[in-house]
Design an enzyme around this catalytic site. Structure first.
Site, PDB file in Angstrom:
ATOM      1  N   GLU A 184      23.875 -26.935 -22.038  1.00  0.00           N
ATOM      2  CA  GLU A 184      23.317 -28.285 -21.993  1.00  0.00           C
ATOM      3  C   GLU A 184      21.840 -28.252 -21.666  1.00  0.00           C
ATOM      4  O   GLU A 184      21.428 -27.791 -20.600  1.00  0.00           O
ATOM      5  CB  GLU A 184      24.051 -29.144 -20.962  1.00  0.00           C
ATOM      6  CG  GLU A 184      23.556 -30.578 -20.957  1.00  0.00           C
ATOM      7  CD  GLU A 184      24.340 -31.486 -20.042  1.00  0.00           C
ATOM      8  OE1 GLU A 184      24.190 -32.713 -20.166  1.00  0.00           O
ATOM      9  OE2 GLU A 184      25.114 -30.981 -19.204  1.00  0.00           O
ATOM     10  N   GLU A 279      29.248 -39.565 -19.841  1.00  0.00           N
ATOM     11  CA  GLU A 279      28.545 -39.118 -18.636  1.00  0.00           C
ATOM     12  C   GLU A 279      27.410 -40.089 -18.301  1.00  0.00           C
ATOM     13  O   GLU A 279      26.222 -39.806 -18.489  1.00  0.00           O
ATOM     14  CB  GLU A 279      28.007 -37.692 -18.802  1.00  0.00           C
ATOM     15  CG  GLU A 279      27.626 -37.078 -17.458  1.00  0.00           C
ATOM     16  CD  GLU A 279      27.073 -35.685 -17.577  1.00  0.00           C
ATOM     17  OE1 GLU A 279      27.435 -34.841 -16.747  1.00  0.00           O
ATOM     18  OE2 GLU A 279      26.266 -35.432 -18.487  1.00  0.00           O
TER      19      GLU A 279
END
Length: 304
Positions: A184, A279
């Site tokens: 990420e 998220e």
């Protein structure tokens, strides 16, 4: 880095503010029919605490009732083995998938893979081994890795080679178990080594393993590079997982500048069958905010 607790803290803060106006409550009732979405959106713990109560298992059941078919849990590795197994068993009974959890100590400001320090790599590899056991209990396939900060006294090419070598060793641990570490790129601080989708793509190509793919977080990438659909298309063959959050504010779709309906339509047309992790926080407090959250996903998912 405290990214694991970001969503939970934002949701709890919203809940503490109390109920929002009756207008929101009247205009955004949840769909209790259990109709599934066109794409596989994955809520977090705490996202529906006002509607389902504080127990995570009850929240998972509520998510299923609202049509969600996956969850995410960044902090899964910190739960007891018994709770990990209970979550996995619940998901299996409901026909739901487990999304990402974060590899413990998988890379942060104090433990950067770019530095090629043995003590840092040892910590990362131990986190990979722990992740294999966690994944077995909760039926997970994906685990998030952030390589950590720049090592600014080294040339960028040397840092990249160091990260690639460490990730290859991590992939060797994951591959026999079918577990995928998803890298990420973040926007939280300019000190972070991994910043763009192209950079992440280059690293995944160099690692050259089915157990090393891209986690494309739309919120972070809107901040770092924009041009979202073009960049996703360019790096598509290495994208293994996607996360959601509108910008500015990192709340649910419809609250910021990102046209999520168009993005979701493009992903559907692209044939994406993976999880999209929710998220982000919630823009409105209390139960009404949770109802509005579901309504926002219904609105953006109505692209057919």
């Amino acid at each position: 880095m405290n990214r694991r607790s970001f969503v939970k803290n934002h949701i709890l803060a919203a809940g503490a503010l109390g109920m929002s106006s009756g207008l929101w409550a009247q205009s955004a009732r949840p769909d209790a029919s259990g109709k599934t979405f066109n794409l596989d959106y994955a809520p977090h713990e705490g996202m529906f605490a006002n509607s389902a109560g504080k127990d995570f298992i009850d929240q998972i059941k509520f998510m299923h009732d609202q049509g969600f078919r996956s969850i995410e849990d960044n902090g899964m590795a910190s739960r007891t083995p018994g709770m990990q197994s209970k979550i996995g068993e619940t998901l299996a009974k409901l026909g739901m998938r487990m999304g990402v959890f974060v590899v413990p100590k998988g890379g942060n400001g104090a433990n950067t893979l770019a530095a090629n320090k043995k003590e840092h790599i040892d910590i990362f590899l131990e986190g990979c081994r722990q992740s294999v056991e966690v994944a077995k209990r909760c039926n997970a396939k994906w685990a998030t890795v952030v390589p950590g900060d720049f090592q600014r006294d080294l040339p960028i090419a040397i840092q990249t080679a160091n990260v690639v070598e460490a990730l290859r060793r991590g992939a060797e641990i994951f591959e026999p178990h079918g577990l995928v570490m998803v890298l990420e790129a973040l926007s939280d601080t300019p000190d972070l080594f991994l910043r763009t989708s192209a950079q992440t793509y280059e690293i995944c190509k160099a690692v050259n393993s089915p157990s090393c793919k891209i986690l494309y977080d739309i919120y972070h990438m809107q901040k770092n590079e924009g041009n979202l659909i073009v960049h996703m298309n360019q790096t598509w063959e290495e994208i293994g997982y996607i996360q959601i959050g509108d910008n500015p504010g990192r709340k649910e779709p419809t609250t910021g500048e990102i046209n999520y309906r168009n993005i979701f339509k493009w992903l559907h047309e692209k044939g994406y069958k993976g999880v999209l992790g929710m998220e982000h926080g919630i823009s409105q407090p209390g139960k009404a905010g949770e109802e509005r959250l579901i309504a926002a996903y219904r609105e953006c998912d109505a692209f057919l």
